[in-house]
Every structure is written in C-alpha cells, then in structure tokens.
Design an enzyme around this catalytic site. Structure first.
Site, PDB file in Angstrom:
ATOM      1  N   LYS A 178       6.657  -7.869 -18.420  1.00  0.00           N
ATOM      2  CA  LYS A 178       5.453  -8.636 -18.676  1.00  0.00           C
ATOM      3  C   LYS A 178       4.880  -8.243 -20.032  1.00  0.00           C
ATOM      4  CE  LYS A 178       1.514  -6.209 -17.037  1.00  0.00           C
ATOM      5  NZ  LYS A 178       1.262  -5.532 -18.223  1.00  0.00           N
ATOM      6  N   ASP A 207       7.761  -6.164 -12.606  1.00  0.00           N
ATOM      7  CA  ASP A 207       6.349  -5.897 -12.357  1.00  0.00           C
ATOM      8  C   ASP A 207       6.364  -4.518 -11.721  1.00  0.00           C
ATOM      9  OD1 ASP A 207       3.874  -5.519 -10.998  1.00  0.00           O
ATOM     10  OD2 ASP A 207       3.478  -7.658 -11.258  1.00  0.00           O
ATOM     11  N   HIS A 208       6.047  -3.487 -12.517  1.00  0.00           N
ATOM     12  CA  HIS A 208       6.351  -2.142 -12.027  1.00  0.00           C
ATOM     13  C   HIS A 208       5.540  -1.762 -10.789  1.00  0.00           C
ATOM     14  CE1 HIS A 208       2.837  -0.804 -14.389  1.00  0.00           C
ATOM     15  NE2 HIS A 208       2.854   0.306 -13.663  1.00  0.00           N
ATOM     16  N   LYS A 212       6.486   0.619  -6.779  1.00  0.00           N
ATOM     17  CA  LYS A 212       5.758   1.768  -6.217  1.00  0.00           C
ATOM     18  C   LYS A 212       5.958   1.780  -4.701  1.00  0.00           C
ATOM     19  CE  LYS A 212       2.180   1.679  -9.796  1.00  0.00           C
ATOM     20  NZ  LYS A 212       1.978   2.934 -10.489  1.00  0.00           N
ATOM     21  N   HIS A 270       0.162  -7.653 -11.572  1.00  0.00           N
ATOM     22  CA  HIS A 270       0.149  -6.600 -10.542  1.00  0.00           C
ATOM     23  C   HIS A 270      -0.763  -6.953  -9.361  1.00  0.00           C
ATOM     24  CE1 HIS A 270       2.090  -4.443 -13.659  1.00  0.00           C
ATOM     25  NE2 HIS A 270       1.045  -3.860 -14.214  1.00  0.00           N
TER      26      HIS A 270
HETATM   27  C1  BG6 Z   1       0.483  -1.877 -17.275  1.00  0.00           C
HETATM   28  C2  BG6 Z   1      -0.681  -2.329 -18.109  1.00  0.00           C
HETATM   29  O1  BG6 Z   1       1.173  -2.967 -16.755  1.00  0.00           O
HETATM   30  O2  BG6 Z   1       0.006  -1.069 -16.207  1.00  0.00           O
HETATM   31  C3  BG6 Z   1      -1.497  -1.162 -18.607  1.00  0.00           C
HETATM   32  O3  BG6 Z   1      -0.212  -3.069 -19.232  1.00  0.00           O
HETATM   33  C4  BG6 Z   1      -1.887  -0.267 -17.456  1.00  0.00           C
HETATM   34  O4  BG6 Z   1      -2.652  -1.606 -19.297  1.00  0.00           O
HETATM   35  C5  BG6 Z   1      -0.663   0.106 -16.638  1.00  0.00           C
HETATM   36  O5  BG6 Z   1      -2.487   0.902 -17.998  1.00  0.00           O
HETATM   37  C6  BG6 Z   1      -1.059   0.904 -15.412  1.00  0.00           C
HETATM   38  O6  BG6 Z   1       0.079   1.312 -14.716  1.00  0.00           O
HETATM   39  P1  BG6 Z   1      -0.020   2.495 -13.657  1.00  0.00           P
HETATM   40  O7  BG6 Z   1       1.325   2.516 -13.027  1.00  0.00           O
HETATM   41  O8  BG6 Z   1      -0.356   3.722 -14.430  1.00  0.00           O
HETATM   42  O9  BG6 Z   1      -1.120   2.142 -12.715  1.00  0.00           O
END
Ligand code: BG6
Length: 513
Positions: A178, A207-208, A212, A270
C-alpha cells in the site's frame, strides 16, 4: 511449527467440524518450492527495516526453501551489502547468527539499474536464468515491488517487455505494498496497470495488519468457539470501536505522508480490513476465495454514517510531548508546509447495511502522537434490559476487546458483585495474554512473505476489497477538502476535542487511551 505441534495448539484440527483448525494445517504443512525472489528497491526503507529482517528470520527458523535466492534491484548498489547486514542486525526479530547470515548472504545477488531501464531488466532476466541453471530451478519468481506506487506500472511494464511476467515452466507472483492509490479512481487505474501484466491470482497486495497473529485470531475466536456467534448481531451488540493509536509522529516521512493523511494511510486499508474480519459471515472455507468472498460482501455493505460534521473528526498534532519528550507540531516539522492540511488524526462512523448489523455503529479512529500506542477492537454488548431498577442501574457494559498490540490478547469485561452487603456491581475483566500461552509469534512480514512463497493468498486483500474500501473513505475525504485545516490537538493527548464530541453525541465514549 510441525503439523503435530499445530494439532496440539489447535485442537479442532482434523476433528469433525474443525474447519478453522483444518485450514491452519493446510496452510502450515505446505512447503514452498524453489524460488528466486526479486526485491525492487532493496536499499529503501521498507526493505531494510522489514523485508530483509523478515527474510533473515525465516532463514533462522529454517522456513526458506533450500533453493532460495534473493535478487536485489536498486538504483545504487555500491554499499548495499553492508547496508543489508546492518539492517538485519538492527531490525531482525531473532538474534544475529553469523552462520545464518553468511549462508543467506551467499544467496543475495544485486542488480543495479533504474526502474525504467530496459537494459537493466535484461540483466536481471539473465541473472535469474543463470540462477535457475546453476541450482536446477524451474523458474519460479516472486517480484516484490518495494517502490513508491508511482513506479508500479513502470516496473510491471519492464517485466513484461523482458518476458519475465510469464513462463511456460515456473510460476510468477508480484507483491505490491500500500498505498493502493489515492482514491477510488487512482486505485482502479493501478489495478488495471497490474492486471495488464499479471493475472489477478498472481497479484499479492500486502496489508501487514493481516499478517499479525491477533488479527488472524479474530476469525478463530469468532468461528472456532460456539459462544460468541449467537450474540454477534444487532440484537446484542450496541456498538464496535476500532482504534489504532500511535505515540510516534511522522517526523522524516513528509515525502510520503504530506497530502496523504491518516484516513488514507491506515483507515482505508488496515482498519477497514479489521472491520471486515469482525463483521463478516462465516466463510464456506477458510481459504483465499472463501474469506475474500465474505470480506467483499461486508465491505460492499459498509457506508459512512452522517451527518459528517457530527459523525467524523479530523485533527493535526501540534506541539506537546512524544513519550515524555517535548516535540514541535507537524507544521513545524521538516518537509511539511506551515499551512499543511494533512490530518494526523481521523475518526469516522460507519454502518453495515445487512440484517446482522443494521443499526450498529462502528466507530473507527486512528492518530499519530497520541497518549499511547495501541491497536484494538472493542465490541460493546447491549446492557441487560430486564431485572430490578437497582440491578439495571448497577449493570456495567460487557465489552470484548481484541488487543492487537502491544500486549496482544483478548479480554472480556463483565460485572461482578463486590464482597459485602448489598448488590454492588463492579467492572472486572477476564483476560488472555497470547504471549503467556503461545511461543513468540512471527512478525507480520515473516508470515506474509512465507505465504507468498507458498502461494497462499488468504491474507492478502483483493482488488475488490481495496476498491470497496475507497468507496467508504472517498466521500469523507471529499467532505474534508472543503473544511479547511484540521483541528489542532496536543501531541501526547488523546486527540482532538471534536472526536470526543462525536461519541458523546451518541451518549457513548471512546475507550481511554
Ligand atoms: C503503516 C503506516 O501501514 O502502518 C504507518 O503507513 C504506521 O503510518 C504503520 O505507522 C503502523 O504499523 P504497526 O504495525 O507498527 O502498527
């Protein structure tokens, strides 16, 4: 994890009616075939902080296929090797083991060139062919586009020119990160550009959040247990809150973040994905097609609730503190114009027009530089309607909370009688902490990279999901365009006052950050 370990952890696996467990076995037991993975932009931020460390962690836990090669493509490769080693020592989850690193480093190859340089892509093609011959591989390639989206089409077109997008023998997969566009129209163009070169089934959108473990556990909790689903509807649920709060700001990220803002950065992707998992129907099968079909149904029924002046909120952090250290506001940070209208806090209310969810508001909020870092989904049940006036007055809200991070776990808030005379009800919570029950979970990128190598698309949003999500967010972005600058909130606070008003108007309150 071995299959028997999985069976031990997921007792439903293999048992009658154990659909969730059975699917997990399917996912984990399938080994990746020999493959070469190309990372475009290997010296960029994402590759150094997330991808390389995740690949190292997979190597450490023996999850990379024996015939794995990594080809890094970058404009500048002069000191790339040193950078890659440093990124692994700094960001990998598992300890640095020189032996693991050496054996991985032997399989890292670099190709220098710009993304529109056909000669460089021809060199890449030759290098991949040479690796196939050297290791007896059949030409399975993953192309990971760790580059700004403005280069997606260019890289894909170059891959097509060199014939790397198709093969008579091996398979080809492309991975994109993304943001998938800036709005619905740009997202559709991006989809067309990708699908011109790769079939939809070969495109993996990362979409990481879906990688999780706690997020995947939403489905396990809902569908592997009999007790929640009968209550999972508008007769028993008052509202749902989805929160993603960060304590850090966007210092150093102006190039990406200015003009993007919180709603595009995390709500469109997300947080609407979390909503889809919370609200979807049970899939026919826990596989890529089954889950995507249900998520698409929910997202297509999701709509903004208005009037937007009352049901949404927008803010930008001003001066204050970040983890107790004094910090300036966004407009004073390098790279942001003093009159930047980029929001660092966004909140909205959506409804889902289905028989199950009609009338249940879903409140979604996210923000940078807030009081603390947390990501959670809180499902608040309707209070009891029966009983004596006294017991009704004493009733507390029953809330089921999925704590995505940190301290991932699940908690259920109930009311219990305080010892002593009278019927005094006190809120108490029952909790489950994943870390105290399970081994440390892999990082999201480990899981997702592993799934790409195995060809399991379950945790990757499809184009329709992305486009339906833009349809939810676009009208709000349009509305905000006409609203001037966002409200300023203090760094280290819980966000703008308009967000508090947004919920108090409905006689509810946000959970405390
Ligand atoms: C990313 C965003 O997708 O997710 C960032 O672009 C954000 O702005 C990050 O800080 C947060 O990821 P996590 O896994 O640390 O909650």
């Amino acid at each position: 994890m071995t299959v028997s370990e999985v069976q031990e952890r997921y007792p439903l696996a293999g048992g009658s009616g154990g659909v969730v467990g059975a699917a997990l076995i399917g996912n984990i037991g399938q080994l990746a075939e020999p493959v070469s993975m190309v990372i475009f932009g290997i010296t960029g931020d994402l590759a150094r902080k997330k991808l390389l460390p995740a690949i190292y962690d997979l190597a450490h836990s023996g999850q990379l296929p024996a015939d794995f090669d990594l080809v890094g493509f970058a404009r500048e490769t002069a000191d790339a090797e040193t950078q890659l080693r440093e990124s692994v020592t700094a960001y990998a989850r598992t300890p640095f083991d020189p032996e693991v690193w050496e054996s991985l480093a032997e399989r890292i190859h670099l190709v220098q060139g710009s993304f529109d340089d056909t000669a460089a892509f021809a060199r890449l093609s030759a290098r991949l062919a040479e690796l196939d011959v050297r290791r007896g591989k059949s030409g399975n390639y993953v192309f990971y586009l760790s580059v700004p989206p403005s280069f997606f089409a260019t890289v894909c077109d170059q891959l097509a020119i060199c014939g790397l997008n198709r093969s008579a023998h091996g398979w080809r997969r492309v991975v994109v990160e993304k943001p998938f566009g800036h709005d619905l129209a740009s997202s559709q163009s991006l989809g067309v550009a990708l699908e011109r070169v790769f079939p939809p089934s070969s495109i993996y959108r990362i979409d990481h959040y879906l990688g999780k473990e706690t997020v995947q556990n939403i489905l396990a909790l809902r569908f592997a247990n009999g007790m929640f689903e009968p209550l999972w509807n508008n007769r028993h649920i008052d509202h749902v809150q989805i929160t993603m709060a960060e304590s850090v700001g966007v210092t150093g990220r102006a190039g990406y973040y200015d003009g993007v803002g919180a709603a595009r950065d995390v709500i469109q992707n997300h947080l609407l994905q979390l909503l889809a998992l919370i609200a979807m129907e049970e899939p026919v099968a826990f596989d890529a097609d089954g889950i995507a079909a249900e998520k698409i149904k929910v997202l297509s029924a999701t709509e903004l609730l208005g009037p937007l002046a009352e049901t949404s909120a927008r803010g930008q952090y001003g001066a204050g503190v970040e983890n107790d250290v004094p910090v300036p506001g966004l407009a004073d940070e390098a790279g942001f114009p003093a009159d930047s209208a980029t929001e660092t806090f966004a909140a909205l209310t959506v409804g889902i027009a289905t028989r199950r969810w009609a009338g249940v508001p879903f409140f979604i909020r996210t923000g940078k530089r807030l009081a603390r870092r947390t990501a959670e989904i809180a499902v608040t049940f309707t209070p009891p309607v029966h009983g004596s006036p006294a017991s009704r007055a004493a009733a507390v809200s029953n809330v089921l909370v999925f704590r995505v991070q940190p301290d991932d776990g699940i908690e259920l808030h109930i009311g219990a009688k305080r010892p002593g005379g009278g019927m005094h009800i006190q809120p108490v919570s029952l909790g489950m902490d994943f870390r105290s029950v399970f081994d440390p979970a892999p990082e999201a990128y480990e899981r997702l990279i592993c799934d790409v190598l195995r060809g399991d698309a379950t945790l990757f949003p499809r184009r329709e999901e992305v486009e339906w999500s833009w349809k939810v967010v676009d009208p709000l972005l349009d509305y905000w365009t006409g609203c001037g600058r966002p409200e300023t909130y203090r760094s280290g606070s819980s966000g703008p006052a308009s967000a508090e008003r947004m919920l108090s108007r409905t006689a509810r309150a946000w959970r405390t950050l």
